[in-house]
Scaffold this motif. Sequence first.
Motif, PDB file in Angstrom:
ATOM      1  N   ASP A   1     -53.114   5.848  63.937  1.00 20.25           N
ATOM      2  CA  ASP A   1     -54.218   6.237  64.810  1.00 20.25           C
ATOM      3  C   ASP A   1     -54.034   7.668  65.306  1.00 20.25           C
ATOM      4  O   ASP A   1     -52.966   8.037  65.805  1.00 20.25           O
ATOM      5  N   GLY A   2     -55.076   8.490  65.126  1.00 18.30           N
ATOM      6  CA  GLY A   2     -55.018   9.881  65.554  1.00 18.30           C
ATOM      7  C   GLY A   2     -54.340  10.805  64.555  1.00 18.30           C
ATOM      8  O   GLY A   2     -54.130  11.987  64.853  1.00 18.30           O
ATOM      9  N   GLU A   3     -54.035  10.319  63.377  1.00 13.25           N
ATOM     10  CA  GLU A   3     -53.388  11.124  62.347  1.00 13.25           C
ATOM     11  C   GLU A   3     -54.423  11.648  61.344  1.00 13.25           C
ATOM     12  O   GLU A   3     -55.572  11.203  61.318  1.00 13.25           O
ATOM     13  N   ARG A   4     -53.977  12.576  60.495  1.00  9.78           N
ATOM     14  CA  ARG A   4     -54.858  13.163  59.485  1.00  9.78           C
ATOM     15  C   ARG A   4     -54.828  12.326  58.218  1.00  9.78           C
ATOM     16  O   ARG A   4     -53.763  12.004  57.698  1.00  9.78           O
TER      17      ARG A   4
ATOM     18  N   LEU B   1     -48.904  -0.794  55.033  1.00  5.79           N
ATOM     19  CA  LEU B   1     -48.455   0.583  55.158  1.00  5.79           C
ATOM     20  C   LEU B   1     -47.178   0.738  54.347  1.00  5.79           C
ATOM     21  O   LEU B   1     -46.194   0.026  54.584  1.00  5.79           O
ATOM     22  N   VAL B   2     -47.177   1.640  53.363  1.00  4.02           N
ATOM     23  CA  VAL B   2     -46.038   1.793  52.464  1.00  4.02           C
ATOM     24  C   VAL B   2     -45.609   3.248  52.390  1.00  4.02           C
ATOM     25  O   VAL B   2     -46.365   4.168  52.722  1.00  4.02           O
ATOM     26  N   THR B   3     -44.386   3.448  51.911  1.00  9.93           N
ATOM     27  CA  THR B   3     -43.845   4.793  51.713  1.00  9.93           C
ATOM     28  C   THR B   3     -44.212   5.309  50.326  1.00  9.93           C
ATOM     29  O   THR B   3     -44.715   4.567  49.470  1.00  9.93           O
ATOM     30  N   ALA B   4     -43.907   6.573  50.084  1.00 10.24           N
ATOM     31  CA  ALA B   4     -44.155   7.148  48.759  1.00 10.24           C
ATOM     32  C   ALA B   4     -43.323   6.429  47.704  1.00 10.24           C
ATOM     33  O   ALA B   4     -43.782   6.227  46.576  1.00 10.24           O
ATOM     34  N   GLU B   5     -42.106   6.032  48.060  1.00 11.79           N
ATOM     35  CA  GLU B   5     -41.248   5.321  47.112  1.00 11.79           C
ATOM     36  C   GLU B   5     -41.821   3.941  46.783  1.00 11.79           C
ATOM     37  O   GLU B   5     -41.788   3.506  45.618  1.00 11.79           O
ATOM     38  N   GLN B   6     -42.346   3.253  47.770  1.00 12.18           N
ATOM     39  CA  GLN B   6     -42.941   1.940  47.524  1.00 12.18           C
ATOM     40  C   GLN B   6     -44.208   2.068  46.683  1.00 12.18           C
ATOM     41  O   GLN B   6     -44.477   1.229  45.815  1.00 12.18           O
ATOM     42  N   ARG B   7     -44.981   3.101  46.931  1.00 13.17           N
ATOM     43  CA  ARG B   7     -46.169   3.345  46.112  1.00 13.17           C
ATOM     44  C   ARG B   7     -45.750   3.601  44.666  1.00 13.17           C
ATOM     45  O   ARG B   7     -46.353   3.050  43.732  1.00 13.17           O
ATOM     46  N   ALA B   8     -44.735   4.431  44.469  1.00 17.22           N
ATOM     47  CA  ALA B   8     -44.280   4.736  43.118  1.00 17.22           C
ATOM     48  C   ALA B   8     -43.798   3.484  42.397  1.00 17.22           C
ATOM     49  O   ALA B   8     -44.018   3.325  41.190  1.00 17.22           O
ATOM     50  N   ALA B   9     -43.171   2.572  43.120  1.00 17.02           N
ATOM     51  CA  ALA B   9     -42.695   1.330  42.506  1.00 17.02           C
ATOM     52  C   ALA B   9     -43.863   0.469  42.043  1.00 17.02           C
ATOM     53  O   ALA B   9     -43.807  -0.156  40.975  1.00 17.02           O
ATOM     54  N   THR B  10     -44.931   0.431  42.827  1.00 20.69           N
ATOM     55  CA  THR B  10     -46.125  -0.323  42.428  1.00 20.69           C
ATOM     56  C   THR B  10     -46.745   0.272  41.174  1.00 20.69           C
ATOM     57  O   THR B  10     -47.117  -0.450  40.240  1.00 20.69           O
ATOM     58  N   LEU B  11     -46.833   1.593  41.126  1.00 18.45           N
ATOM     59  CA  LEU B  11     -47.427   2.253  39.965  1.00 18.45           C
ATOM     60  C   LEU B  11     -46.569   2.072  38.722  1.00 18.45           C
ATOM     61  O   LEU B  11     -47.097   1.978  37.608  1.00 18.45           O
ATOM     62  N   ALA B  12     -45.257   2.023  38.901  1.00 21.62           N
ATOM     63  CA  ALA B  12     -44.358   1.848  37.760  1.00 21.62           C
ATOM     64  C   ALA B  12     -44.549   0.492  37.095  1.00 21.62           C
ATOM     65  O   ALA B  12     -44.278   0.335  35.904  1.00 21.62           O
TER      66      ALA B  12
ATOM     67  N   GLU C   1     -53.945   7.875  51.639  1.00 19.65           N
ATOM     68  CA  GLU C   1     -52.792   8.662  52.085  1.00 19.65           C
ATOM     69  C   GLU C   1     -53.048   9.314  53.446  1.00 19.65           C
ATOM     70  O   GLU C   1     -54.113   9.887  53.688  1.00 19.65           O
ATOM     71  N   PHE C   2     -52.034   9.219  54.304  1.00 24.54           N
ATOM     72  CA  PHE C   2     -52.033   9.892  55.601  1.00 24.54           C
ATOM     73  C   PHE C   2     -50.915  10.928  55.625  1.00 24.54           C
ATOM     74  O   PHE C   2     -49.998  10.887  54.795  1.00 24.54           O
ATOM     75  N   ALA C   3     -51.007  11.852  56.575  1.00 23.90           N
ATOM     76  CA  ALA C   3     -49.996  12.898  56.702  1.00 23.90           C
ATOM     77  C   ALA C   3     -48.605  12.275  56.797  1.00 23.90           C
ATOM     78  O   ALA C   3     -48.421  11.197  57.366  1.00 23.90           O
ATOM     79  N   GLY C   4     -47.626  12.973  56.202  1.00 19.66           N
ATOM     80  CA  GLY C   4     -46.269  12.468  56.229  1.00 19.66           C
ATOM     81  C   GLY C   4     -45.953  11.522  55.088  1.00 19.66           C
ATOM     82  O   GLY C   4     -44.990  10.758  55.163  1.00 19.66           O
ATOM     83  N   GLU C   5     -46.739  11.584  53.999  1.00 18.29           N
ATOM     84  CA  GLU C   5     -46.556  10.721  52.830  1.00 18.29           C
ATOM     85  C   GLU C   5     -46.497   9.243  53.216  1.00 18.29           C
ATOM     86  O   GLU C   5     -45.632   8.499  52.790  1.00 18.29           O
TER      87      GLU C   5
END
Length: 294
Positions: free
Chosen positions: A40-43, A127-138, A57-61
């Motif tokens: 909330d309140g983020e870009r 809510l996931v991290t960039a690493e978790q997103r990459a694992a899903t895509l893999a 995607e939100f700021a801060g990956e």
Amino acid sequence: MPEGHTLHRLAGELTRAFGGRTVAVSSPQGRFADAAALLDGERLVDAQAWGKHLFVEFAGERFVHIHLGLIGGMDVRTDVDPDVGVPPPVGQVRLRIATTDGPDGPDGPDGGALALADLRGAITCALVTAEQRAATLARSGPDPIRADADPDRAWHRIRRSNRTIGALLMDQGVLAGVGNVYRAEVLFRNRLHPLRPGTTLRVGQWQAIWSDLVVLMAEGVVSGRIDTVRPEHTPEAMGRPPRRDDHGGEVYVYRRTGLPCLVCGRQVSTAVLEGRNLFWCSRCQPVFRSRAVG
């Protein structure tokens, strides 16, 4: 279940409405409340789809991973009157994203209208991290709509598999974004029986399937519906009434069981494969006969 073009279309709507803007994030239903408070309140940076997965995607990956499943949907509005304010949620809204002011202010061309997106019924909202997103895509196969897709990844699996091509096209680990409609239609357009084993396909046949999906699914992103018939088989060209179906679009075999094939006139066939209905024309898509000598 929505097919890949629906997710790509939704990603575009979200990016146009919220991309680069600071947004209010909430969970009226409450099941996403803790994560919503962090955002909330983020870009909001943008939204992208890969097959049937949507990542906002939100700021801060940081990414909101969404999978709509069978009944999920996300409504995006860009015409909310700021004088009236954001309306209260209707139904079980898991995630709400909203702007607090119009992109051009009250004197801009949009009159300062607010944007709003409500997510309901999704099987995944996390809510996931960039690493978790990459694992899903893999774990996902290539997506025909994406410019960075590598069709050889899918081909290497298909040509080694004894599973049917009808099953392989629906396996999201083999090919991302293809659902029952595109599966039925691309096989018809390429005259391939859905029960043909993957090991029997030639590379040229796979390349034709892939090229067809690239064009058809991209058109679906633009139109918001699935149209697969060639110009000579449209209602106007054939003098037939348009298709009436809640899925929309003009198709050859999908959900046309017992109706005449638009090309040869034989009745469309159906069967069940791995819990999903198959549709094909037994004349236009003959059973594969191996020429190998035993």
